[in-house]
Design an enzyme around this catalytic site. Structure first.
Site, PDB file in Angstrom:
ATOM      1  N   HIS A 117       0.447  -1.668   0.235  1.00 57.58           N
ATOM      2  CA  HIS A 117      -0.275  -0.527  -0.284  1.00 57.58           C
ATOM      3  C   HIS A 117       1.163   1.127   0.488  1.00 57.58           C
ATOM      4  O   HIS A 117       1.899   0.945   0.643  1.00 57.58           O
ATOM      5  CB  HIS A 117      -0.877  -0.271   1.111  1.00 57.58           C
ATOM      6  CG  HIS A 117      -2.299   1.136   1.040  1.00 57.58           C
ATOM      7  ND1 HIS A 117      -1.630   2.575   1.601  1.00 57.58           N
ATOM      8  CD2 HIS A 117      -3.347   0.920   0.832  1.00 57.58           C
ATOM      9  CE1 HIS A 117      -3.160   2.886   0.967  1.00 57.58           C
ATOM     10  NE2 HIS A 117      -3.773   1.240   0.410  1.00 57.58           N
ATOM     11  N   ASP A 176      -8.258  -5.834  -0.967  1.00 56.74           N
ATOM     12  CA  ASP A 176      -8.274  -6.298  -1.811  1.00 56.74           C
ATOM     13  C   ASP A 176      -8.500  -8.030  -1.895  1.00 56.74           C
ATOM     14  O   ASP A 176      -8.656  -9.060  -2.319  1.00 56.74           O
ATOM     15  CB  ASP A 176      -7.422  -5.856  -3.108  1.00 56.74           C
ATOM     16  CG  ASP A 176      -8.159  -4.565  -3.704  1.00 56.74           C
ATOM     17  OD1 ASP A 176      -9.936  -4.101  -3.885  1.00 56.74           O
ATOM     18  OD2 ASP A 176      -7.620  -3.380  -3.619  1.00 56.74           O
TER      19      ASP A 176
END
Ligand SMILES: CC(C)(COP(=O)(O)OP(=O)(O)OC[C@H]1O[C@@H](n2cnc3c(N)ncnc32)[C@H](O)[C@@H]1OP(=O)(O)O)[C@@H](O)C(=O)NCCC(=O)NCCS
Length: 371
Positions: free
Chosen positions: A257, A308
């Site tokens: 991320h 996700d």
């Protein structure tokens, strides 16, 4: 002038909608953990748009408004039918359908705040109907009209499958929608804000945002996580598969991320749901495989799982087609995009950064015959 690649660390706007501070995500100051455990998606949408939690009567009225606007113009359904749906990705169809919805909205170019709020309700309501209709049409089935008096999550599953969903399925979709609703200045939200900062309309902003969400480095990752798990096939193949990918310098979808360093606070909620749902449906191997990959990547690359990663096995356990994972993300994130669009309009300035020039120094123009 020196460029910051990917705008990493650049603070591009002020916002009161959601924040990521010290790896903690809040919506309007409320912790994502509390919202995930306690809120309905509609309550979260109300919060993002009004910057306060609704009372029961405000929430009831808001749910009613969304429910009232769920049907989409027949022309949009007919348009979906006109594609070759065996080759069209649902995110491409959704991008086009949202743009098309703007053509059927008489208020599309009315820029008053109240008109923009009405459009927000319509778009939030209609987007789930479009996703479900797309899924049914490509299966050769008739789209199912939305139901009155049920939650957004339940209505979506009802329109998708043509039957009343189980409570646990509704709970899972509701939680996923809450967790995906907003995320500070992520790529698609920034896209929406850049678009409407030119004083362009809401439909243009959302169409642009869907385009940005579609990419594999953003919302498109969840579909690719399931593709990866399917390719791995069995638990014992997981680590050799990952080792090979890393040796080839390929990215592992659902990992890493830009902002979070120690972990994405949304992932643990999806992990818990993935554990429950895969157990319930006798498909634990997807969960077990995911856990193995997550700990291997954490240990060897220092990268955390993002939102996700576990959403993939959650949606798969619910029997949802893999290419609908990102459209479901869009159904949720449209609430955040709309909140940011309204915020941008309320205190607008054109977003127009600069580029660091790395091309040739001034060149002499040569007439075409002499080149
Ligand atoms: C999310 C993401 C785009 C953030 O990217 P970023 O901040 O620009 O980070 P970078 O792509 O520059 O990666 C930095 C380093 O970590 C590595 N890395 C980042 N994510 C990785 C992943 N998912 N798998 C393997 N390596 C990864 C990069 O290869 C790079 O290594 P290097 O410095 O040795 O070249 C990135 O982590 C990624 O592509 N993840 C997979 C896609 C995904 O899940 N997206 C959904 C995000 S919510």
């Amino acid at each position: 002038m020196t460029a910051t690649k990917g705008l990493e660390g650049v603070v591009a706007t002020q916002s009161s909608i959601s924040s990521i501070i010290d790896d903690q995500l809040t919506y309007v100051g409320y912790k994502i953990d509390d919202l995930a455990e306690n809120s309905s998606f509609e309550e979260v949408v109300y919060l993002l748009w009004n910057l306060k939690l609704p009372t029961q009567s405000e929430l009831d009225a808001f749910k009613n408004e969304i429910s009232k606007h769920m049907e989409v113009p027949q022309a949009v359904i007919d348009h979906l039918r006109s594609y070759d749906l065996s080759t069209v990705h649902p995110m491409a169809a959704l991008r086009t359908a949202v743009s098309l919805l703007g053509l059927y909205d008489e208020e599309a170019d009315v820029m008053e705040e109240e008109a923009n709020k009405r459009k927000a309700i319509r778009l939030q309501a209609q987007i789930s109907t479009v996703v479900a209709a797309f899924a049914r049409i490509r299966q050769g089935k008739e789209p199912v009209k939305p139901k009155k008096g049920v939650s957004y999550a339940e209505n979506f599953l009802y329109m998708l499958n043509g039957k009343d969903p189980e409570p646990i399925e509704v709970e899972a979709i509701n939680k996923a929608l809450v967790l995906h609703a907003d995320h500070e200045l992520n790529a698609s939200t920034f896209t929406a804000r850049v678009c409407v900062a030119t004083e362009s309309d809401v439909y243009s902003g959302i169409t642009a945002a869907i385009g940005a969400l579609k990419g594999p480095l953003h919302g498109g990752a969840n579909e690719r996580v399931m593709k990866m798990l399917s390719e791995i096939g069995e638990e014992e193949n997981a680590i050799p598969y990952i080792e090979e990918k890393l040796a080839n310098k390929e990215k592992i979808m659902g990992m890493g991320h830009r902002v979070y360093r120690n972990g994405d606070p949304r992932a643990k909620h999806l992990q818990k749901m993935s554990k429950e749902l895969t157990k319930l449906t006798g498909q634990e191997k997807w969960y077990n495989m995911s856990v193995k990959i997550e700990s291997y990547i954490k240990e060897n690359k220092g990268l955390p799982a993002n939102v996700d990663f576990y959403s993939a096995s959650v949606y798969h356990s619910l029997g949802i087609d893999h290419d609908l994972f990102t459209p479901i993300f869009a159904m949720s994130r449209v609430s955040g995009w709309l909140a940011h669009i309204l915020e941008q309009y309320s205190n607008n300035r054109l977003i127009r950064p600069r580029a660091e020039w790395i091309g040739p120094n001034t060149q002499e123009y040569v007439a075409i015959n002499n080149r």
